[in-house]
Each structure stands twice: as structure tokens, then as C-alpha cells.
Design a protein around this motif. Structure first.
Motif, short mmCIF file in Angstrom:
data_model
loop_
_atom_site.label_atom_id
_atom_site.label_comp_id
_atom_site.label_asym_id
_atom_site.label_seq_id
_atom_site.Cartn_x
_atom_site.Cartn_y
_atom_site.Cartn_z
N PHE A 135 1.36 -1.15 -0.18
CA PHE A 135 -0.21 0.30 -0.12
C PHE A 135 0.70 1.32 -0.15
O PHE A 135 0.42 2.47 -0.60
N ALA A 136 1.98 1.41 1.23
CA ALA A 136 3.07 2.14 0.79
C ALA A 136 3.32 3.11 -1.08
O ALA A 136 3.66 3.57 -0.41
N GLU A 137 3.91 1.62 -1.18
CA GLU A 137 4.69 1.80 -1.92
C GLU A 137 3.43 2.23 -3.36
O GLU A 137 4.28 3.55 -4.49
N GLN A 138 2.55 2.21 -3.16
CA GLN A 138 1.04 3.13 -4.25
C GLN A 138 1.32 4.37 -3.95
O GLN A 138 1.34 5.10 -4.99
N ILE A 139 1.04 4.21 -2.58
CA ILE A 139 0.91 6.18 -2.54
C ILE A 139 2.64 7.06 -2.89
O ILE A 139 2.51 8.17 -3.20
N SER A 432 6.39 -4.55 -9.39
CA SER A 432 6.82 -3.01 -7.92
C SER A 432 5.76 -2.60 -8.15
O SER A 432 5.93 -1.77 -9.45
N PRO A 433 4.82 -1.71 -6.90
CA PRO A 433 4.01 -0.29 -7.32
C PRO A 433 5.01 0.46 -7.31
O PRO A 433 4.53 1.37 -8.53
N LEU A 434 6.32 0.79 -7.50
CA LEU A 434 6.54 1.31 -7.14
C LEU A 434 7.61 1.28 -9.32
O LEU A 434 7.70 2.50 -9.48
N PHE A 435 7.40 0.63 -9.93
CA PHE A 435 7.07 0.51 -11.36
C PHE A 435 5.97 0.91 -12.28
O PHE A 435 6.31 1.79 -13.17
N ALA A 436 5.47 -0.11 -11.68
CA ALA A 436 3.77 1.07 -12.72
C ALA A 436 2.15 0.56 -11.63
O ALA A 436 2.65 -0.66 -10.75
#
Ligand code: UD1
Length: 460
Positions: A135-139, A432-436
Motif C-alpha cells: 500500500f505504501a509503495e502505491q501511495i 512493483s507498485p514503484l514500477f507501475a
């Protein structure tokens, strides 16, 4: 409440066994007892007891039930255009820094058989990222994309607050700015015996339980966070549960539909998997949208099918919502507006004086979705289960870590497929949410990136 008032309330509600116990305590213990308990809302609990005793407590809802209006998954080009329109409205809300995120994480992971806050459960298929990290990475990604601060609010309970805050601290808030992450604790209420007696957990404390996730809307207000967010110009609160790793945090399309409908309470639903799936059902009750929990809905309605044999009341509650902050303020303006439910359960009570025992208790809790019928305008949007809903509830079987992990793998497989990248069908894939954050974004970025087929494909 002063100590005298507190003791008077106990007297008034006939809690003589507690008063007797209190009198036998040492003066130091008396102080601790009063300090530990005097903020509990005893009047509320005894009034609720009166309300629920003598009823069958089935929670069955009287009234006319019909299928509600729902924005379904887009089929034709017109509906796709609508969704694109909604997306740009939602993106504008994000860009103008109007959106905050709340994750409710106060429940105990007891069904999961996991010691510790559920959000600290390692879930992602390759990296073993915890739910909180996902969740944190999405934010983090969203904040960077829109150049804004998206506050993350996490509701804990007394039992897991320390562990949760420590976990974030230890993990450096997963790259979020610590000042933008706010933890607040939900209220607890004493549970009662079926005879309406307070129960002691130990010499100086009552047996209590969290007041349900609806309590998040109260605690937000009581903690002052609601006022702070409003003062900082935020208007909408994206709400989700800690147990769903597929949730699309602050999804712009969802935000857009909410805004276009002038809604104060918006919900994402999925098609119910089966008539006995343990999800709430999104319905029209007496002309108002509402969610009725599966256990409270008439069997006939739960099992009703249409002429094609498909589930008639098909909309399952994902517990993903948007609430307008002004609406949350209204819910708290004259006491707290959400109704309480009574859960009759058994609990294990131990103390130095008594043998450990399993006893029957009545617990009082609120459900966040009971805010929906109180809203002037509502909106509901269907999403694909395989894209957005794979909750982790049980140790194994359906809705378990295994099924959620597989759902993440399957989802990311489809992202690669959409990007025109072929990988072995049995490869584990984690993006990873940090990618897309979306398949479109993944496809765009993957145009310039080589993915080497291997059993474990992690893309960051
Ligand atoms: C819930 C919904 C159900 C929905 C399903 C989707 C209820 C009553 N039902 O079922 O309609 O279809 O999720 O997955 O909620 N929590 C707190 N504090 C509390 C109680 C719960 O923070 O006092 C949090 C938990 O940490 C968890 C979430 O709320 O994240 C769900 O609670 P739970 O009681 O497990 O509800 P479900 O049975 O999962």
C-alpha cells in the motif's frame, strides 16, 4: 468522567459485582482501575444492551429490497469513454491534492492464525512484501506522479498500535515522508455477559473489544485528524481494508465517478462468486443504497437468481469506498450517527483469581458501510475481481495468503501479456507498485525494458 461519576454509573446500571470487586482493591489498584476504565462509554453500552436484549438479533432488514444502480465494467466504446472521462476528473482531484487515504487495520488477524498486525503479513509472491509495504509503495508512486502529498491514515486498535507504528518506523515508512503517515487508534467498548454484566479481564481492567471499523469515522473526528485534513484543503477520503493486496489505492476512475455523481459515499463491488460467499451485498433498500452483511440478509435474497440463473443481487462489497470529508463531519455532528450491531460470541477470559474459561459475550460494533444509506448521494462501481479483490482472511482455502498471492501473480501475468511480453505460464511474476500502478503504465514502461524469462520475474 470523575471517579465519583463513574462509580455512580456502575451503581445506576446495577453492576454490583464490579463495585464489590472495586471495594476489595488496594488504594493503588483503585487508582489504576479508575484510570484504566473511566473513559469507557458505559452508558452507550448499557443502552445498547437494552436495545438488543429481547430481540432475535438477526439484524434482518425490514423494507423493500431491489437491485441498485451500479456503474458496470465498461463494455462498449461509449462506456469506455465514460470511464476515461471519470479518470480525468479523478486525476484532477489527485493533482489538486484533495485526496487522503485511510486503511483500517484495527482487527485481529486471528482467522489468519498470524501473530501480529495483519498489515505486517509478508504477502507478495517473490519479494515477500508485506501488505503495508504494497500500500505504501502505491501511495509513494501516486504522490510522485501527481506531485502532491497524499496523507496515509492507518487505524489501529489498542492491541496492535505499538506493533504497527514500530513496524513502519523500522522500515523507514517504506519511503513515505513520516510526517504524512498518521496512526490513530479506534475506540473500544466493554463487552457484556448475556445477563448484561461487565466482565473483568484482570484485576483492574474490563474485558473490551474494538468498536468495529465504522469506528474509524468516529475516531478520525475525535482524534482531530479530520479537522486537520479539512484545514489543509483535503476533501475526499479513499478507504480500504488492510486485507486486500489488490486494492487500487486512490483509483482515479473511482474518484472521478464519485465526484461526477456528487456522491458522499462511493463503493466498489465485484460479482459475488457464489450465493454463499461471505461478503456484504450492495442493495437498494427502501430506495436508498446500502450494504447488508451476508449473515444479516434473508436466505431467499442471498440465493435469489434471475431468469438466466445468475445471482440476482450480484454486487459483493469489496469494502473499498470513498467518503467525502464533509460527510464524515456530518456523521459526527450530533453524536455518532452509525448504528451499532451486537455480535454474540464466545471469548476466552483469564485472570489471576479465576480459572481460564470460555464465556459468552456480547460485543458492540459499527460497520463503516452503514454510512452509505445516510448519505444524500451515493455511487457504486463494479470492478473485476481478478484485478482488484483478493482478500486475505483465512489461514488456508479460499481468501487465504495462497489465493491472494496467486491472484497477484495472475494479474501481473496479464499485465505482461498486454505489454506483448511472453513469459512461461508457470513463472511467478511480481510488478512493483514503484514500477507501475496500471497495465497501461506497465506496457508503456516495458517498451524500453527487456524482461528475461525466468521462474521468478520481479519488475521494479
Ligand atoms: C468485511 C465486510 C464485508 C465485505 C468484506 C470484504 C464487515 C462486517 N463485512 O468482512 O461486507 O464483503 O469485508 O472483504 O465488515 N477492522 C478494524 N476494526 C474493527 C473491526 C475490523 O479495523 O473493529 C478492520 C480489519 O482490520 C479488517 C477489516 O476491518 O481490515 C474487515 O473486518 P472483518 O471483521 O474481518 O470483516 P470481514 O468479515 O472481512
Amino acid at each position: 468522567m470523575t471517579p465519583q461519576e463513574f462509580l455512580k454509573v456502575l451503581e445506576h446500571f446495577g453492576q454490583h459485582h464490579i463495585l464489590e470487586h472495586f471495594r476489595a482493591l488496594s488504594s493503588h489498584q483503585k487508582e489504576v482501575f479508575l484510570e484504566a476504565n473511566r473513559d469507557l462509554d458505559l452508558r452507550l453500552v448499557f443502552n445498547l444492551y437494552r436495545q438488543f436484549s429481547g430481540t432475535d438479533n438477526s439484524g434482518r432488514v425490514p423494507g423493500t429490497i431491489s437491485p441498485p444502480r451500479i456503474i458496470c465494467i465498461p463494455q462498449g466504446s461509449g462506456e469506455h469513454d465514460d470511464a476515461l472521462g471519470a479518470r480525468s476528473v479523478g486525476e484532477s482531484l489527485l493533482r489538486r491534492q484533495k485526496v487522503a487515504v485511510l486503511i483500517v487495520a484495527g482487527g485481529q488477524g486471528s482467522r489468519l492464525g498470524f501473530e501480529g498486525p495483519k498489515g505486517t503479513f509478508p504477502l507478495s509472491p517473490i519479494k515477500g512484501k508485506t501488505l503495508f509495504q504494497l500500500f505504501a509503495e502505491q501511495i509513494k508512486s501516486l504522490s510522485a506522479r501527481f506531485g502532491v502529498t497524499i496523507p496515509l491514515l492507518i487505524m489501529t486498535s489498542g492491541d496492535n498500535h505499538e506493533d504497527t507504528t514500530r513496524f513502519f518506523h523500522k522500515n523507514r515508512y517504506f519511503g513515505l515522508v513520516p510526517d504524512t503517515v498518521h496512526f490513530f487508534t479506534q475506540e473500544v467498548l466493554p463487552a457484556l455477559s448475556p445477563e448484561g454484566r461487565l466482565i473483568l479481564r484482570d484485576e483492574v481492567r474490563f474485558y473490551t473489544s474494538p468498536n468495529g471499523h465504522g469506528g474509524s469515522l468516529k475516531a478520525l473526528s475525535d482524534s482531530g485528524l479530520l479537522a486537520r485534513l479539512t484545514a489543509a484543503g483535503y476533501e475526499e477520503l479513499f478507504y480500504c481494508q488492510v486485507d486486500n493486496p489488490l486494492v487500487r489505492i486512490a483509483d482515479p476512475v473511482f474518484l472521478g465517478y464519485h465526484s461526477l455523481a456528487g456522491s458522499q459515499a462511493t463503493t466498489k463491488v465485484v460479482r459475488r462468486r457464489s450465493v454463499d460467499e461471505k461478503v456484504g451485498v450492495y442493495l437498494d433498500v427502501n430506495g436508498k443504497d446500502a450494504v447488508i452483511e451476508y449473515s444479516d440478509l434473508d436466505e431467499g435474497l442471498m440465493e435469489a437468481v434471475d431468469e438466466k440463473g445468475e445471482i440476482l443481487y450480484w454486487a459483493g462489497n469489496t469494502a473499498i469506498h470513498i467518503f467525502s470529508l464533509s460527510f464524515i463531519k456530518d456523521l459526527n455532528s450530533d453524536g455518532f450517527a452509525l448504528p451499532y450491531h451486537c455480535a454474540k460470541k464466545s471469548a476466552y477470559v483469564t485472570s489471576s483469581d479465576w480459572e481460564p474459561a470460555s464465556i459468552d459475550v456480547w460485543k458492540f460494533e459499527t460497520f463503516v458501510f452503514d454510512a452509505i444509506p445516510l448519505a444524500q448521494n451515493t455511487c457504486c462501481m463494479e470492478v473485476a475481481r481478478e484485478e482488484e479483490f483478493a482478500p486475505v482472511k483465512n489461514k488456508d482455502g479460499p481468501d487465504s495468503p495462497d489465493t491472494a498471492r496467486q491472484a497477484l501473480i495472475d494479474l501481473h501475468h496479464t499485465w505482461l501479456e498486454k505489454a506483448g511480453i511472453a513469459v512461461p505460464a508457470d513463472a511467478k511474476v511480481e510488478i512493483s507498485p514503484l514500477f507501475a500502478l496500471t497495465p497501461e503504465e506497465a506496457a508503456e514502461k516495458l517498451r524500453t525494458r527487456k524482461v528475461v524469462p525466468s521462474p521468478d520475474i520481479y519488475i521494479e
